[in-house]
Write an enzyme that holds these catalytic residues in place. Structure first.
Site, mmCIF file in Angstrom:
data_model
loop_
_atom_site.group_PDB
_atom_site.id
_atom_site.type_symbol
_atom_site.label_atom_id
_atom_site.label_comp_id
_atom_site.label_asym_id
_atom_site.label_seq_id
_atom_site.Cartn_x
_atom_site.Cartn_y
_atom_site.Cartn_z
ATOM 1 C CB SER A 144 -3.335 -6.353 5.796
ATOM 2 O OG SER A 144 -2.283 -7.078 6.398
ATOM 3 C CE1 TYR A 200 0.418 -4.142 2.918
ATOM 4 C CE2 TYR A 200 0.079 -4.994 5.137
ATOM 5 C CZ TYR A 200 -0.124 -5.093 3.770
ATOM 6 O OH TYR A 200 -0.864 -6.128 3.267
#
Length: 329
Positions: free
Chosen positions: A148, A161
């Site tokens: 990501s 995350y």
């Protein structure tokens, strides 16, 4: 629509497996691979969700789709899944996509949330890679690891995350270097915001309704995010073409460039952005997006409704409509 990259002609069916394939980006990638003639196995924790996703892909593509109930945190379970998929249809393409999204200021969470993120995203990708590699070597296969933009720089209110995705990115780059001699390609994928309906399954802490409001707005805003089907097409193309790295969305590319050229300035700007985000309102259990509640301020509700409209429409297509065990990003 842009032209899809096809796999080279083969004398047998091309076998593909996607973890976190029951919803969100994983489901869109499963559709792409099935549409290109692959026999696809989608893996996740929730059997009912998997069956619903597989039925969608079969109806839309006419392809053969198998399901595997598997917790990627359990290496033995991943090993058994890979062995079964290899014996059934071979393994030529494996994409590690399973993940969780926790949205909260760091003072509203604790080590457990970081452990959960690392176990699912990093160790899930690690188990998937290590157990798939022997089969991929035999077929000169392709491995894709979904990181990501959040792994390229620390994103406020998404720290578990970001930490886990940063580890996935490092794993992908190292595996790419080490596996090249055996003919296996490893593609590191770093998407930016995508309209996958993930705001319905993400978990929120602190001021949950305010956190849900800003995240769902950003994840669906037209200038910040991209449609999930287009993202899936780009990712599958990159994996088939054996690209080493793919960064998706213009804002993600800009963030990557800014952080590479001026990391100190980028970090300070992140600090400014963090001040604009909701403050913590104590610690408590995280809530899924479906339970987090709408922003209390009527203006904030209107902004969320506008920004998230396209993302809300993606919920059913992405199989995100029912809260359940967390499996995909």
């Amino acid at each position: 629509m842009t032209r899809r990259t096809r796999l080279p002609n083969r004398t047998r069916t091309v076998g593909a497996l996607i973890t976190g394939g029951s919803r969100g980006l994983g489901l869109f990638m499963a559709r792409e691979l099935a549409d290109r003639g692959c026999t696809v196995t989608i893996a996740a924790r929730d059997a009912e969700e998997l069956d619903r996703a597989a039925a969608q892909v079969r109806v839309e593509t006419g392809a053969t789709v198998h399901v595997a109930v598997c917790d990627v945190r359990d290496r033995a379970a991943v090993a058994a899944m890979m062995r079964e998929a290899h014996e059934r249809h071979g393994l030529d393409i494996v994409i590690a996509n399973a993940g969780v999204i926790q949205v909260a200021p760091v003072e509203a969470i604790g080590p457990a949330e970081f452990t959960d993120a690392m176990d699912t995203m990093f160790y899930g990708a690690l188990h998937t890679s290590l157990e798939a590699m022997p089969y991929l070597r035999a077929n000169r296969g392709r491995l894709g690891l979904i990181g990501s933009v959040g792994g390229l720089l620390g994103v406020p209110h998404l720290l578990p995350y970001s930490c886990a995705k940063a580890a996935v990115g490092a794993l992908a780059e190292g595996l790419h270097a080490e596996a090249a001699a055996s003919g296996v390609s490893v593609t590191a994928v770093h998407p930016g915001l995508m309209r996958t309906g993930s705001h319905r399954q993400a978990e929120f802490g602190g001021d949950t309704s305010a956190e849900f409001g800003w995240f769902s707005t950003a994840a669906g805003a037209p200038l910040l995010s991209m449609d999930a089907d287009r993202a899936a097409r780009r990712i599958v193309d990159a994996v088939i073409r054996r690209r080493a790295r793919l960064v998706l969305t213009a804002p993600a590319k800009a963030a990557q460039l800014a952080h590479g050229v001026a990391p100190g300035l980028t970090t300070r700007l992140n600090g400014v952005a963090a001040r604009l985000l909701p403050s913590a309102s104590g610690r408590g259990p995280l809530r899924q997006g479906a339970e987090a509640g709408e922003p209390r301020n009527p203006i904030a509700r209107r902004i969320r409704a506008w920004g998230s409209a396209r993302n809300d429409r993606a919920v059913r297509e992405a199989n995100q409509q029912e809260p359940g065990p967390r499996t995909s990003s």
